[in-house]
Design a protein around this motif. Structure first.
Motif, PDB file in Angstrom:
ATOM      1  N   ASN B  40       0.837  -1.190   0.000  1.00  0.00           N
ATOM      2  CA  ASN B  40       0.000   0.000   0.000  1.00  0.00           C
ATOM      3  C   ASN B  40       0.876   1.246   0.000  1.00  0.00           C
ATOM      4  O   ASN B  40       1.882   1.312   0.709  1.00  0.00           O
ATOM      5  CB  ASN B  40      -0.892   0.056   1.258  1.00  0.00           C
ATOM      6  CG  ASN B  40      -1.928  -1.061   1.275  1.00  0.00           C
ATOM      7  OD1 ASN B  40      -2.083  -1.769   2.261  1.00  0.00           O
ATOM      8  ND2 ASN B  40      -2.616  -1.229   0.172  1.00  0.00           N
ATOM      9  N   GLY B  41       0.497   2.196  -0.819  1.00  0.00           N
ATOM     10  CA  GLY B  41       1.221   3.463  -0.834  1.00  0.00           C
ATOM     11  C   GLY B  41       2.502   3.440  -1.642  1.00  0.00           C
ATOM     12  O   GLY B  41       3.247   4.418  -1.652  1.00  0.00           O
ATOM     13  N   GLY B  43       2.864   3.492  -4.817  1.00  0.00           N
ATOM     14  CA  GLY B  43       2.814   4.353  -6.001  1.00  0.00           C
ATOM     15  C   GLY B  43       2.198   3.678  -7.216  1.00  0.00           C
ATOM     16  O   GLY B  43       2.301   4.190  -8.328  1.00  0.00           O
ATOM     17  N   LYS B  44       1.520   2.556  -7.007  1.00  0.00           N
ATOM     18  CA  LYS B  44       0.935   1.812  -8.135  1.00  0.00           C
ATOM     19  C   LYS B  44      -0.158   2.627  -8.824  1.00  0.00           C
ATOM     20  O   LYS B  44      -0.173   2.779 -10.046  1.00  0.00           O
ATOM     21  CB  LYS B  44       0.360   0.468  -7.638  1.00  0.00           C
ATOM     22  CG  LYS B  44       1.383  -0.417  -6.941  1.00  0.00           C
ATOM     23  CD  LYS B  44       0.796  -1.743  -6.501  1.00  0.00           C
ATOM     24  CE  LYS B  44      -0.305  -1.614  -5.462  1.00  0.00           C
ATOM     25  NZ  LYS B  44       0.146  -1.021  -4.171  1.00  0.00           N
ATOM     26  N   SER B  45      -1.094   3.160  -8.002  1.00  0.00           N
ATOM     27  CA  SER B  45      -2.162   3.972  -8.599  1.00  0.00           C
ATOM     28  C   SER B  45      -1.586   5.231  -9.226  1.00  0.00           C
ATOM     29  O   SER B  45      -2.030   5.667 -10.291  1.00  0.00           O
ATOM     30  CB  SER B  45      -3.203   4.355  -7.545  1.00  0.00           C
ATOM     31  OG  SER B  45      -3.902   3.208  -7.120  1.00  0.00           O
ATOM     32  N   THR B  46      -0.593   5.798  -8.579  1.00  0.00           N
ATOM     33  CA  THR B  46       0.043   6.995  -9.139  1.00  0.00           C
ATOM     34  C   THR B  46       0.603   6.689 -10.520  1.00  0.00           C
ATOM     35  O   THR B  46       0.435   7.480 -11.455  1.00  0.00           O
ATOM     36  CB  THR B  46       1.154   7.496  -8.193  1.00  0.00           C
ATOM     37  OG1 THR B  46       0.568   7.757  -6.914  1.00  0.00           O
ATOM     38  CG2 THR B  46       1.807   8.762  -8.724  1.00  0.00           C
ATOM     39  N   HIS B 207      -3.245  -6.801  -5.669  1.00  0.00           N
ATOM     40  CA  HIS B 207      -2.609  -7.258  -4.432  1.00  0.00           C
ATOM     41  C   HIS B 207      -2.640  -8.774  -4.322  1.00  0.00           C
ATOM     42  O   HIS B 207      -2.032  -9.347  -3.434  1.00  0.00           O
ATOM     43  CB  HIS B 207      -3.333  -6.672  -3.210  1.00  0.00           C
ATOM     44  CG  HIS B 207      -3.015  -5.225  -2.984  1.00  0.00           C
ATOM     45  ND1 HIS B 207      -1.757  -4.790  -2.666  1.00  0.00           N
ATOM     46  CD2 HIS B 207      -3.791  -4.116  -3.028  1.00  0.00           C
ATOM     47  CE1 HIS B 207      -1.778  -3.460  -2.519  1.00  0.00           C
ATOM     48  NE2 HIS B 207      -3.002  -3.040  -2.740  1.00  0.00           N
TER      49      HIS B 207
HETATM   50  N1  LIG Z   1      -3.823  13.115  -4.372  1.00  0.00           N
HETATM   51  C1  LIG Z   1      -2.971  12.768  -3.393  1.00  0.00           C
HETATM   52  N2  LIG Z   1      -2.826  13.540  -2.303  1.00  0.00           N
HETATM   53  C2  LIG Z   1      -1.980  13.205  -1.322  1.00  0.00           C
HETATM   54  N3  LIG Z   1      -1.245  12.097  -1.335  1.00  0.00           N
HETATM   55  C3  LIG Z   1      -1.347  11.288  -2.392  1.00  0.00           C
HETATM   56  C4  LIG Z   1      -2.222  11.565  -3.471  1.00  0.00           C
HETATM   57  N4  LIG Z   1      -2.132  10.588  -4.370  1.00  0.00           N
HETATM   58  C5  LIG Z   1      -1.223   9.724  -3.877  1.00  0.00           C
HETATM   59  N5  LIG Z   1      -0.744  10.138  -2.693  1.00  0.00           N
HETATM   60  C6  LIG Z   1       0.253   9.478  -1.863  1.00  0.00           C
HETATM   61  O1  LIG Z   1       1.170   8.894  -2.727  1.00  0.00           O
HETATM   62  C7  LIG Z   1       1.565   7.632  -2.256  1.00  0.00           C
HETATM   63  C8  LIG Z   1       1.288   6.581  -3.320  1.00  0.00           C
HETATM   64  O2  LIG Z   1      -0.106   6.453  -3.478  1.00  0.00           O
HETATM   65  P1  LIG Z   1      -0.761   5.430  -4.492  1.00  0.00           P
HETATM   66  O3  LIG Z   1      -2.213   5.653  -4.455  1.00  0.00           O
HETATM   67  O4  LIG Z   1      -0.088   5.542  -5.781  1.00  0.00           O
HETATM   68  O5  LIG Z   1      -0.387   4.049  -3.804  1.00  0.00           O
HETATM   69  P2  LIG Z   1      -0.796   2.554  -4.216  1.00  0.00           P
HETATM   70  O6  LIG Z   1       0.455   1.838  -4.447  1.00  0.00           O
HETATM   71  O7  LIG Z   1      -1.778   2.587  -5.304  1.00  0.00           O
HETATM   72  O8  LIG Z   1      -1.464   2.053  -2.868  1.00  0.00           O
HETATM   73  P3  LIG Z   1      -2.706   1.032  -2.634  1.00  0.00           P
HETATM   74  O9  LIG Z   1      -2.165  -0.323  -2.778  1.00  0.00           O
HETATM   75  O10 LIG Z   1      -3.115   1.304  -1.243  1.00  0.00           O
HETATM   76  O11 LIG Z   1      -3.749   1.363  -3.621  1.00  0.00           O
HETATM   77  C9  LIG Z   1       0.818   7.400  -0.969  1.00  0.00           C
HETATM   78  O12 LIG Z   1       1.655   7.756   0.102  1.00  0.00           O
HETATM   79  C10 LIG Z   1      -0.340   8.346  -1.080  1.00  0.00           C
HETATM   80  O13 LIG Z   1      -0.761   8.765   0.192  1.00  0.00           O
END
Ligand SMILES: Nc1ncnc2c1ncn2[C@@H]1O[C@H](COP(=O)(O)OP(=O)(O)OP(=O)(O)O)[C@@H](O)[C@H]1O
Ligand SMILES: [Mg+2]
Lengths: 438, 253
Positions: B40-41, B43-46, B207
């Protein structure tokens, strides 16, 4: 002859326009003139006009419309497209022809004509709707009204199709002021849908329309009143609608305002009989120096009455929206139910919204509330739409339409709703054109 | 030519400038399915959002090319019309916009850009019905506004339905499996597999190794703290399932 609107240089006797007017009408005109002379053109120091300034009117020399203009070749631009409705066109408040094929028991006529031929028919209604001292512009209308549309629906009669009233402003030469006066009376148990389109002929000089509409909805009757204000860029469109709703009767209104430089709709609905209901819905779109003011007043005069006001505004760069809603519940009006909601969607930083809700409640057993919100387009929704390939302009337009969705739902489904949606879309398309050029 | 080529991509939050992606490189060739896993966190969604063009992030380094063109130079809508599709981790509800209207507008936006005529009403309905049936989307859902009142799993099915209707070339699936029941997982995976083809590439974020039993990936990447710390074949997913991400704690630091 030009005349400034501050100083109408007429002696009380000169106000009477028709030669054979009955005494009660002359009295009404005199009373109107005296109120207007006493108060003058409302200024922002008057509480009810706090957010809407008419100061711009003073810069223009208006002539009083003399009722001689015909319909120019304007092609219906901006009016609702309702080929299946009974249609009557008015030029500067004067009906040019009346629809044929009306059902028995429905009368549609020119006010001027009825005043000349059957004034007694109008005595019980004309000028009975609002207290002139509250409304200087309404008083001015009483003094100067020359013509308008009268719609009389006999008890128990249902108007088979909507009546579409297209009001065209013509001012080919110079700025005018016109004071249309309309009257709509539904007898007990009658049913009608009145649709209005208000448009300005292309190229018209700036014109002040100061319209008053009196409506009486008899016991158990039902009146649907849908209107589109789509005046030209220089139009000043002031309207006062007074409605008296009888026992078990319903008045349902939908007002869409998209055109005009300065538009103010004042609606005064009096729920006069037990079980009377009103639903007041509306939407407006303003941009580029447009100002739209919706001022509503619902009077719960008796017990067991229901009202609901929902207005939504889309306010784009340079536009200003005003909503003043008042719900008055009198002492004996127990079990009244009154709601009020104004929501504005602001599309630009450079946009202004003013909301003034007012509850004045003297009864103890009532359900009344009000709410107001101002919001922007949702960035996540915008991205979701764009992530599917929809252009930003189209995505914004979809979201604006979605925002208006629940008020537009007040318009009966089918040709009527389609016509109103087309007007909204045309308004949105104009934004795209502007944005695209920029 | 690669369908998607990401080279040393760095991205930060626009608000505050916090770096999220810290040098991601990966190449998807036509026909390939790549899985991205990670805590989690990480950066995958990013990563998927930056590829799709979501506002709120700034690319501070590196490049993304799609079919040979600079994807980062395009707005989100132009990327979508070029064939990029993001199935959202959290699909957005849009009250007041009917699902069918939305889908038709999206299809026609693509067609218009490609110089094609608008889709015929009948063809649209037929395709929508067929896809809805295949994905177990009940017709009642299509009559509702976009995603409004859909359950979590229904939203995910609807995302795949949109994907099937829009026929993208690059599918980014962000945790499309989360929220799905066991049967639905199968149905949705079948839907995704039906779209697999020699011309299409996919980036599947998940996941759970279980999804990859159904949608078998060609490559699995492990993303930790904004970097790809390991890539391998589908066995890597099993390894992660067994041992977790602790093994990469050092790599990420
Ligand atoms: N719009 C935003 N505002 C603040 N923080 C953000 C934003 N988008 C992403 N983050 C931060 O960037 C980091 C990566 O987030 P991301 O959503 O890419 O994670 P992830 O790998 O998709 O996680 P998950 O498995 O929980 O979906 C996290 O620390 C998140 O809190
Ligand atoms: Mg995520």
């Amino acid at each position: 002859m030009t005349e400034t609107l501050d100083l109408i240089p007429l002696a009380p006797d000169e106000v009477t326009l028709g030669v054979n007017e009955p005494a009660w009408l002359a009295d009404l005109r005199r009373a109107g003139l005296s109120v207007y002379r006493g108060q003058g053109l409302p200024t922002v120091r008057v509480e009810a006009w706090k957010y809407t300034s008419l100061a711009g009117l003073r810069k223009i020399d208006h002539v009083r419309d003399d009722g001689t203009l015909g319909l120019s070749d304007w092609g219906g631009r901006g009016a609702l497209d309702l080929p299946d409705a009974h249609t009557v066109t008015l030029v500067n408040g004067r009906p040019v022809g009346v629809p044929d094929a009306l059902p028995v028991g429905v009368r549609v006529a020119s006010l001027a004509h009825l005043l000349e031929t059957e004034p007694d028919l109008l005595t019980p209604y004309l000028g009975r709707g609002a207290d002139l001292s509250d409304t200087p512009m309404g008083a001015l209308n009483a003094a100067l009204m020359a013509d308008g549309l009268v719609v009389l629906v006999a008890p128990g009669v249902a108007l088979d199709r909507p009546l579409h009233m297209i009001s065209v402003t013509e001012a080919p030469d110079h700025a005018r002021h016109i004071h249309p006066r309309h009257l709509v009376v539904l007898g007990a148990g009658a049913d009608a849908t009145l649709v209005e389109s208000r448009v300005t002929a292309p190229g018209a000089a700036p014109t002040l329309t100061n319209m008053v509409t009196d409506m009486v909805v008899g016991e158990r009757a039902r009146l649907r009143h849908l209107s589109l204000a789509n005046g030209g860029a220089e139009a000043v469109d002031l309207g006062l609608t007074t409605v008296t709703v009888g026992a078990e009767a319903a008045y349902d209104a939908f007002t869409l305002t998209l055109g005009g430089r300065l538009v103010r709709h004042e609606g005064c609905v009096r729920l006069a009989g037990a079980g009377a209901e009103t639903r007041l819905r509306g939407a407006y779109g303003v941009r580029e120096a447009q100002h739209v003011d919706t001022t509503l007043r619902v009077d719960h005069a008796v017990a067991d009455t229901t009202s609901d006001q929902v207005f939504k505004g889309v306010v784009d760069a340079g536009g200003r929206g005003v909503f003043q809603g008042k719900t008055l519940v009198r002492r004996d009006a127990q079990r009244s139910d009154g709601g009020q909601l104004h929501k504005a969607l602001v599309l630009s930083r450079d946009a202004e919204v003013y909301t003034k809700p007012e509850l004045e409640i003297y009864a103890d057993d009532v359900k009344c509330g009000h709410g107001a919100t101002v919001g922007e387009l949702d960035a996540d929704q915008l991205f979701y739409l764009m992530a599917r390939g929809i252009t930003e302009a189209d995505a914004r337009a979809l979201l604006v339409e979605a925002f208006l969705d629940d008020v537009v739902e007040a318009v009966p489904e089918g040709a009527l709703r389609d016509a109103f949606l087309d007007a909204v879309r045309a308004w949105q398309a104009r934004r795209h054109a502007v944005t695209w050029q920029a | 030519m690669a369908l998607l080529e990401i080279t040393d991509l760095h991205a930060a939050l626009e608000d505050g400038g916090k770096p999220i992606l810290k040098g991601v490189s990966l190449t998807i060739r036509p026909g390939e399915v790549h899985a991205v896993m990670g805590p989690n966190g990480a950066g995958k969604s990013t990563l998927s959002n930056v590829i799709a063009g979501r506002p709120g992030f700034v690319v501070t380094g590196g490049s993304v090319t799609y079919d040979g063109q600079d994807l980062l130079a395009l707005d989100a809508d132009a990327r979508a019309r070029a064939g990029v599709f993001l199935a959202f981790q959290y699909p957005v509800e849009i009250p007041g916009v009917a699902t069918a209207t939305f889908l038709k507008t999206a299809i026609n936006a693509r067609r218009k850009a490609a110089g094609e005529p608008e889709i015929e009403a009948l063809e649209f309905l037929k395709r929508m019905k067929a896809n809805a049936k295949a994905l177990g989307v009940v017709e009642d859902m299509l009559k509702r506004p976009v995603n409004v009142g859909f359950s979590g799993g229904e939203k995910k099915r609807a995302e795949v339905l949109q994907m099937a209707m829009l026929e993208p070339r690059l599918c980014l699936l962000d945790e499309t499996d989360s929220g799905l029941d066991i049967d639905a997982l199968r149905v949705v995976a079948d839907g995704v597999n039906a779209l697999r083809g020699p011309d299409r590439g996919m980036l599947v974020i998940t996941h759970y190794q279980r999804l990859l039993d159904y949608i078998v990936p060609d490559v699995v990447h492990v993303l930790v703290d904004g970097r790809i710390v390991k890539s391998g074949d589908k066995a890597l997913a099993l390894d992660l399932e067994a041992h977790g991400y602790a093994q990469f704690a050092g790599a990420a630091a």
